[in-house]
Scaffold this motif. Structure first.
Motif, PDB file in Angstrom:
ATOM      1  N   ASP A   5       0.839  -1.188   0.000  1.00  0.00           N
ATOM      2  CA  ASP A   5       0.000   0.000   0.000  1.00  0.00           C
ATOM      3  C   ASP A   5       0.886   1.254   0.000  1.00  0.00           C
ATOM      4  O   ASP A   5       2.114   1.167  -0.142  1.00  0.00           O
ATOM      5  CB  ASP A   5      -0.984  -0.020   1.177  1.00  0.00           C
ATOM      6  N   THR A   6       0.282   2.409   0.158  1.00  0.00           N
ATOM      7  CA  THR A   6       1.020   3.678   0.096  1.00  0.00           C
ATOM      8  C   THR A   6       2.110   3.763   1.152  1.00  0.00           C
ATOM      9  O   THR A   6       3.132   4.443   0.952  1.00  0.00           O
ATOM     10  CB  THR A   6       0.034   4.848   0.263  1.00  0.00           C
ATOM     11  N   TYR A   7       1.886   3.075   2.283  1.00  0.00           N
ATOM     12  CA  TYR A   7       2.845   3.137   3.388  1.00  0.00           C
ATOM     13  C   TYR A   7       3.734   1.903   3.454  1.00  0.00           C
ATOM     14  O   TYR A   7       4.283   1.581   4.505  1.00  0.00           O
ATOM     15  CB  TYR A   7       2.085   3.335   4.699  1.00  0.00           C
ATOM     16  N   ASP A   8       3.858   1.217   2.330  1.00  0.00           N
ATOM     17  CA  ASP A   8       4.745   0.058   2.203  1.00  0.00           C
ATOM     18  C   ASP A   8       4.333  -1.115   3.093  1.00  0.00           C
ATOM     19  O   ASP A   8       5.167  -1.945   3.470  1.00  0.00           O
ATOM     20  CB  ASP A   8       6.209   0.437   2.496  1.00  0.00           C
ATOM     21  N   LEU A   9       3.057  -1.195   3.424  1.00  0.00           N
ATOM     22  CA  LEU A   9       2.537  -2.368   4.121  1.00  0.00           C
ATOM     23  C   LEU A   9       2.131  -3.398   3.076  1.00  0.00           C
ATOM     24  O   LEU A   9       1.470  -3.061   2.085  1.00  0.00           O
ATOM     25  CB  LEU A   9       1.332  -1.993   4.981  1.00  0.00           C
ATOM     26  N   PRO A  10       2.513  -4.665   3.247  1.00  0.00           N
ATOM     27  CA  PRO A  10       2.213  -5.688   2.234  1.00  0.00           C
ATOM     28  C   PRO A  10       0.715  -5.869   2.017  1.00  0.00           C
ATOM     29  O   PRO A  10      -0.085  -5.807   2.960  1.00  0.00           O
ATOM     30  CB  PRO A  10       2.839  -6.953   2.826  1.00  0.00           C
ATOM     31  N   ALA A  14      -4.487  -0.894  19.852  1.00  0.00           N
ATOM     32  CA  ALA A  14      -3.518  -1.995  19.901  1.00  0.00           C
ATOM     33  C   ALA A  14      -2.925  -2.246  18.518  1.00  0.00           C
ATOM     34  O   ALA A  14      -1.712  -2.504  18.377  1.00  0.00           O
ATOM     35  CB  ALA A  14      -4.204  -3.256  20.420  1.00  0.00           C
ATOM     36  N   HIS A  15      -3.764  -2.144  17.492  1.00  0.00           N
ATOM     37  CA  HIS A  15      -3.311  -2.398  16.124  1.00  0.00           C
ATOM     38  C   HIS A  15      -2.244  -1.381  15.706  1.00  0.00           C
ATOM     39  O   HIS A  15      -1.206  -1.768  15.155  1.00  0.00           O
ATOM     40  CB  HIS A  15      -4.513  -2.327  15.183  1.00  0.00           C
ATOM     41  N   VAL A  16      -2.490  -0.094  15.975  1.00  0.00           N
ATOM     42  CA  VAL A  16      -1.538   0.907  15.505  1.00  0.00           C
ATOM     43  C   VAL A  16      -0.269   0.945  16.359  1.00  0.00           C
ATOM     44  O   VAL A  16       0.731   1.551  15.929  1.00  0.00           O
ATOM     45  CB  VAL A  16      -2.183   2.309  15.401  1.00  0.00           C
ATOM     46  N   GLU A  17      -0.280   0.315  17.517  1.00  0.00           N
ATOM     47  CA  GLU A  17       0.978   0.148  18.242  1.00  0.00           C
ATOM     48  C   GLU A  17       1.946  -0.711  17.425  1.00  0.00           C
ATOM     49  O   GLU A  17       3.155  -0.485  17.439  1.00  0.00           O
ATOM     50  CB  GLU A  17       0.724  -0.502  19.607  1.00  0.00           C
ATOM     51  N   ARG A  18       1.410  -1.694  16.724  1.00  0.00           N
ATOM     52  CA  ARG A  18       2.246  -2.582  15.908  1.00  0.00           C
ATOM     53  C   ARG A  18       2.434  -2.037  14.495  1.00  0.00           C
ATOM     54  O   ARG A  18       3.499  -2.205  13.904  1.00  0.00           O
ATOM     55  CB  ARG A  18       1.617  -3.980  15.861  1.00  0.00           C
ATOM     56  N   TRP A  19       1.386  -1.462  13.948  1.00  0.00           N
ATOM     57  CA  TRP A  19       1.435  -0.973  12.566  1.00  0.00           C
ATOM     58  C   TRP A  19       0.915   0.469  12.545  1.00  0.00           C
ATOM     59  O   TRP A  19      -0.199   0.734  12.071  1.00  0.00           O
ATOM     60  CB  TRP A  19       0.593  -1.859  11.657  1.00  0.00           C
ATOM     61  N   PRO A  20       1.706   1.414  13.050  1.00  0.00           N
ATOM     62  CA  PRO A  20       1.205   2.786  13.210  1.00  0.00           C
ATOM     63  C   PRO A  20       0.830   3.464  11.901  1.00  0.00           C
ATOM     64  O   PRO A  20      -0.011   4.363  11.889  1.00  0.00           O
ATOM     65  CB  PRO A  20       2.368   3.511  13.898  1.00  0.00           C
ATOM     66  N   HIS A  21       1.442   3.046  10.801  1.00  0.00           N
ATOM     67  CA  HIS A  21       1.103   3.695   9.541  1.00  0.00           C
ATOM     68  C   HIS A  21       0.037   2.942   8.757  1.00  0.00           C
ATOM     69  O   HIS A  21      -0.067   3.093   7.539  1.00  0.00           O
ATOM     70  CB  HIS A  21       2.342   3.966   8.682  1.00  0.00           C
ATOM     71  N   ASP A  22      -0.795   2.181   9.465  1.00  0.00           N
ATOM     72  CA  ASP A  22      -2.022   1.642   8.860  1.00  0.00           C
ATOM     73  C   ASP A  22      -3.075   2.743   8.981  1.00  0.00           C
ATOM     74  O   ASP A  22      -3.844   2.815   9.942  1.00  0.00           O
ATOM     75  CB  ASP A  22      -2.456   0.369   9.596  1.00  0.00           C
ATOM     76  N   ALA A  23      -3.099   3.629   7.997  1.00  0.00           N
ATOM     77  CA  ALA A  23      -3.811   4.908   8.120  1.00  0.00           C
ATOM     78  C   ALA A  23      -5.310   4.748   8.330  1.00  0.00           C
ATOM     79  O   ALA A  23      -5.921   5.511   9.087  1.00  0.00           O
ATOM     80  CB  ALA A  23      -3.544   5.763   6.885  1.00  0.00           C
ATOM     81  N   ILE A  24      -5.931   3.781   7.667  1.00  0.00           N
ATOM     82  CA  ILE A  24      -7.377   3.617   7.839  1.00  0.00           C
ATOM     83  C   ILE A  24      -7.705   3.308   9.294  1.00  0.00           C
ATOM     84  O   ILE A  24      -8.666   3.855   9.858  1.00  0.00           O
ATOM     85  CB  ILE A  24      -7.923   2.517   6.903  1.00  0.00           C
ATOM     86  N   HIS A  43       2.653   8.557  17.329  1.00  0.00           N
ATOM     87  CA  HIS A  43       2.966   7.836  16.098  1.00  0.00           C
ATOM     88  C   HIS A  43       3.504   8.739  14.986  1.00  0.00           C
ATOM     89  O   HIS A  43       3.612   8.296  13.834  1.00  0.00           O
ATOM     90  CB  HIS A  43       1.720   7.083  15.618  1.00  0.00           C
ATOM     91  N   ALA A  44       3.852   9.966  15.316  1.00  0.00           N
ATOM     92  CA  ALA A  44       4.322  10.898  14.285  1.00  0.00           C
ATOM     93  C   ALA A  44       5.569  10.400  13.572  1.00  0.00           C
ATOM     94  O   ALA A  44       5.740  10.625  12.368  1.00  0.00           O
ATOM     95  CB  ALA A  44       4.578  12.264  14.912  1.00  0.00           C
ATOM     96  N   ALA A  45       6.438   9.697  14.296  1.00  0.00           N
ATOM     97  CA  ALA A  45       7.694   9.243  13.686  1.00  0.00           C
ATOM     98  C   ALA A  45       7.476   8.229  12.581  1.00  0.00           C
ATOM     99  O   ALA A  45       8.369   8.006  11.749  1.00  0.00           O
ATOM    100  CB  ALA A  45       8.606   8.655  14.761  1.00  0.00           C
ATOM    101  N   ALA A  46       6.298   7.599  12.550  1.00  0.00           N
ATOM    102  CA  ALA A  46       6.026   6.584  11.532  1.00  0.00           C
ATOM    103  C   ALA A  46       5.713   7.206  10.173  1.00  0.00           C
ATOM    104  O   ALA A  46       5.715   6.505   9.161  1.00  0.00           O
ATOM    105  CB  ALA A  46       4.853   5.704  11.977  1.00  0.00           C
ATOM    106  N   PHE A  47       5.475   8.531  10.141  1.00  0.00           N
ATOM    107  CA  PHE A  47       5.048   9.175   8.907  1.00  0.00           C
ATOM    108  C   PHE A  47       6.102  10.166   8.421  1.00  0.00           C
ATOM    109  O   PHE A  47       6.717  10.874   9.226  1.00  0.00           O
ATOM    110  CB  PHE A  47       3.719   9.910   9.131  1.00  0.00           C
ATOM    111  N   PRO A  48       6.298  10.252   7.115  1.00  0.00           N
ATOM    112  CA  PRO A  48       7.238  11.243   6.585  1.00  0.00           C
ATOM    113  C   PRO A  48       6.713  12.658   6.795  1.00  0.00           C
ATOM    114  O   PRO A  48       5.513  12.872   6.995  1.00  0.00           O
ATOM    115  CB  PRO A  48       7.312  10.893   5.097  1.00  0.00           C
TER     116      PRO A  48
END
Length: 439
Positions: free
Chosen positions: A5-10, A113-123, A154-159
């Protein structure tokens, strides 16, 4: 070859076309721009087993207030998630399933809990934030701070040039009192992606928070004509222009905007926006001393009654009480307040007693019992944030208290409230009121 996806998640799809259309559809959905449905449908056509495309389509249906379609589509997404999909995708689908089924507390826990592991899962990160997000509608009084804290975490996860994250971090900051910092982020975000209704909307809020009425008027005038009327936020962004007109005392312009873009007969927005925008704008017009044309109150109330036949949503109910009080529907208002009281007693209304209190205050205000309105609202003023929504949308109970104080000659209390408001946000209307109290 792996797809991302846009954030390089498979992404678990073998189709390049499906992955590309999914990325496009998600970007359009996150920017509240038309075309998301068509892109996501194309992704599903290209790969009918692509679970995340079905899940995003379900989320879009939910955002468009299409619950039956959302439920049907999320069931398909759950069926598609299996051994061929990753743990992240399964968690993504599960969080959206909880949201679509109205399990708000579980959704919030799952999303965090989900975004703790995958913070750039934007939805999934989008679920708790925003004026109508899980934090805002949780019943928390400090949801503005919670949104800022989550974004900061989670700011560090985003450009630095991510338009979506800049939008929601900037809006969260502006709502929480860091207006200048938030507005800077939002102006950067709209420069990165102009076709983004969420950013234009958030920037209008930031300008409201700083009293920048001329800037807000110019923003909306220059930006809104390029946003299709089918866009979910078209009517609501126009509502912000109507607020600017009222700040200037221009009721005719506010009413013209209402008739052209905000009223249910012309707006393609969601019912929650249409009802809250109509109720709060008409209430402001009347409370600020302007005439509401014959039939407008009843027209808005009839639509609202069909859209929300049952009580139980704090933000909606607060606005429904305005409509019932203004139209003299005392029987409907009594039934709503009684139902809300019962929910509060049973712990079934997260926002608590502030919601029926707003109903009682609206009834007192409409009947000219301003002292009664003050007695109801003054002890609960700090709880108004618990109904959710944005600062601009929640201004009407504070306005109600302020006007009631002025009409009961509680001059010192009214002056103190106006001083606090003007310190927070310069307002031509509040300045006029303060001058009137001093004379």
């Amino acid at each position: 070859m792996a797809k991302f996806d846009t954030y390089d998640l498979p992404l678990s799809t073998a189709s390049d076309e499906a992955a590309a259309l999914y990325r496009e559809g998600v970007a359009l959905m996150l920017s509240a721009w038309p075309g998301a449905a068509e892109a996501l449908d194309g992704a599903i056509d290209a790969d009918p087993d692509f679970a995340l495309a079905h899940a995003a389509r379900a989320r879009l249906h939910a955002m468009r207030a299409q619950p039956a379609e959302a439920h049907g589509r999320i069931v398909v997404a759950q069926e598609k998630v299996g051994s061929t999909h990753t743990e992240r995708e399964a968690g993504h689908v599960n969080a959206l399933m909880l949201a679509i089924n109205g399990r708000s507390q579980e959704t919030l826990a799952s999303a965090l809990a989900h975004v703790e592991r995958w913070p750039h899962d934007a939805i999934i990160l989008s679920l708790p934030i925003g004026a109508f997000g899980l934090f805002a509608f949780s019943g928390m009084a400090d949801h503005n701070q919670a949104k800022v804290d989550l974004c900061a975490r989670h700011a560090a996860a985003f450009p630095d040039d991510d338009w979506w994250f800049l939008t929601y971090y900037g809006w969260s900051l502006a709502e929480n009192g860091e207006v200048a910092r938030g507005r800077t982020m939002l102006e950067r975000a709209i420069g990165l992606r102009r076709e983004n209704a969420n950013t234009a909307h958030a920037l209008a809020h930031a300008m409201f928070e700083s009293g920048a009425n001329d800037a807000a008027d110019a923003l909306i005038a220059n930006w809104l004509p390029d946003y299709p009327r089918s866009g979910i936020l078209h009517g609501h962004i126009a509502w912000h222009a109507a607020l600017v007109a009222l700040e200037r005392g221009d009721a005719d312009r506010a009413l013209a905007i209402y008739a052209d873009k905000v009223q249910h007969s012309v707006s393609l927005g969601t019912p929650i926006h249409i009802v809250s925008d109509a109720a709060s704008l008409l209430w402001r017009l009347q409370a600020y001393g302007h005439a509401v044309p014959e039939g407008l109150w009843q027209d808005a109330a009839d639509y609202a009654r069909d859209a929300f036949p049952k009580p139980g949503h704090a933000f909606v109910d607060a606005h429904m009480t305005l409509l019932e009080a203004a139209t003299g529907d005392n029987a409907g208002l009594f039934r709503r307040i009684a139902a809300l009281d019962e929910m509060v007693a049973n712990g079934a209304l997260g926002a608590g007693g502030i919601v029926p209190a707003i109903g009682r205050a609206a009834q007192a205000f409409a009947g000219g019992d301003y002292a009664g309105c003050v007695r109801i609202l003054e002890p609960m003023a700090a709880d108004v944030a618990r109904i959710g929504g944005s600062n601009a949308q929640r201004e009407f109970p504070e306005d109600m208290l302020l006007i009631a104080l002025m009409r009961t000659a509680e001059t010192e209390k009214a002056r103190a409230l106006l001083d606090r408001r003007l310190h927070r946000r310069p307002s031509p209307r509040d300045s006029r009121w303060l001058s009137g109290l001093a004379s």
